[in-house]
Motif scaffolding. Sequence first.
Motif, PDB file in Angstrom:
ATOM      1  N   ASP A  96       0.731  -0.869  -0.331  1.00  0.00           N
ATOM      2  CA  ASP A  96       0.076  -0.103  -0.143  1.00  0.00           C
ATOM      3  C   ASP A  96       1.296   1.060  -0.317  1.00  0.00           C
ATOM      4  OD1 ASP A  96      -2.880  -1.236   0.089  1.00  0.00           O
ATOM      5  OD2 ASP A  96      -2.313  -2.026   2.141  1.00  0.00           O
ATOM      6  N   GLY A  97       0.257   2.230  -0.870  1.00  0.00           N
ATOM      7  CA  GLY A  97       0.867   3.477  -1.043  1.00  0.00           C
ATOM      8  C   GLY A  97       0.484   4.357  -1.206  1.00  0.00           C
ATOM      9  N   SER A  98       0.661   5.906  -0.223  1.00  0.00           N
ATOM     10  CA  SER A  98      -0.523   6.778  -1.193  1.00  0.00           C
ATOM     11  C   SER A  98      -2.327   6.613  -0.768  1.00  0.00           C
ATOM     12  CB  SER A  98      -0.351   7.495  -1.586  1.00  0.00           C
ATOM     13  OG  SER A  98       1.407   7.659  -1.496  1.00  0.00           O
ATOM     14  N   GLY A  99      -2.513   5.738  -0.384  1.00  0.00           N
ATOM     15  CA  GLY A  99      -4.034   5.158   0.036  1.00  0.00           C
ATOM     16  C   GLY A  99      -4.614   4.417  -1.527  1.00  0.00           C
ATOM     17  N   GLU A 100      -3.781   4.179  -2.347  1.00  0.00           N
ATOM     18  CA  GLU A 100      -3.400   2.874  -3.299  1.00  0.00           C
ATOM     19  C   GLU A 100      -2.635   1.718  -3.552  1.00  0.00           C
ATOM     20  OE1 GLU A 100      -2.965   4.336  -6.695  1.00  0.00           O
ATOM     21  OE2 GLU A 100      -1.250   5.695  -6.527  1.00  0.00           O
TER      22      GLU A 100
ATOM     23  N   HIS B 221      -0.022  -0.993  -5.000  1.00  0.00           N
ATOM     24  CA  HIS B 221       1.042  -0.779  -5.859  1.00  0.00           C
ATOM     25  C   HIS B 221       1.535  -2.415  -6.408  1.00  0.00           C
ATOM     26  CE1 HIS B 221       0.976   3.722  -4.808  1.00  0.00           C
ATOM     27  NE2 HIS B 221       1.721   3.618  -5.767  1.00  0.00           N
TER      28      HIS B 221
ATOM     29  N   SER C 288       3.697  -1.911   3.202  1.00  0.00           N
ATOM     30  CA  SER C 288       3.850  -0.224   3.244  1.00  0.00           C
ATOM     31  C   SER C 288       5.143  -0.777   2.313  1.00  0.00           C
ATOM     32  CB  SER C 288       4.588   0.348   4.369  1.00  0.00           C
ATOM     33  OG  SER C 288       5.756   0.277   4.820  1.00  0.00           O
TER      34      SER C 288
END
Length: 147
Positions: A22-26, A28, A103
């Motif tokens: 997860d990264g910045s709410g989306e 990856h 993350s």
Amino acid sequence: MTLFSYDYPRPMVTVDAVVFADGSGEKHVALVRRKNEPYKGSWALPGGFVEMDESLDKAVMRELQEETGLRNVPLTQLHCFGDPGRDPRGRTISVVFAGELLSKEALCANDDAAAAEWFPVNALPPLAFDHAAILAFVLAHFNFSQD
């Protein structure tokens, strides 16, 4: 020990790792830019050939570490892909593993990867081999959206 020989050609076996974070709410996925042919310069899932003396689990962990620097990622064997034309080097069967990190960890390209980066699953570059189909299968398996 007696060695047996068979008249059947033998396919090559590879492993591919689909690692999400997860990264910045989306969501990856980790991809590597290929350093060598075939598909030199194209983005692909981390992976490679299984050595004759290693298990599939060890092969995928080795390839993932060599190409991205990621270690100790919890991976699960998910599916095999083996269409005859999937690899221009010859008949190749790939065993696909998937896992998820909480993350995005730093990636470090090495070995036969020229670069390693995280890409949002809804903004992917063109992928080498049949890796777009592999990734679509894994996304559907986990009910992750690519829209």
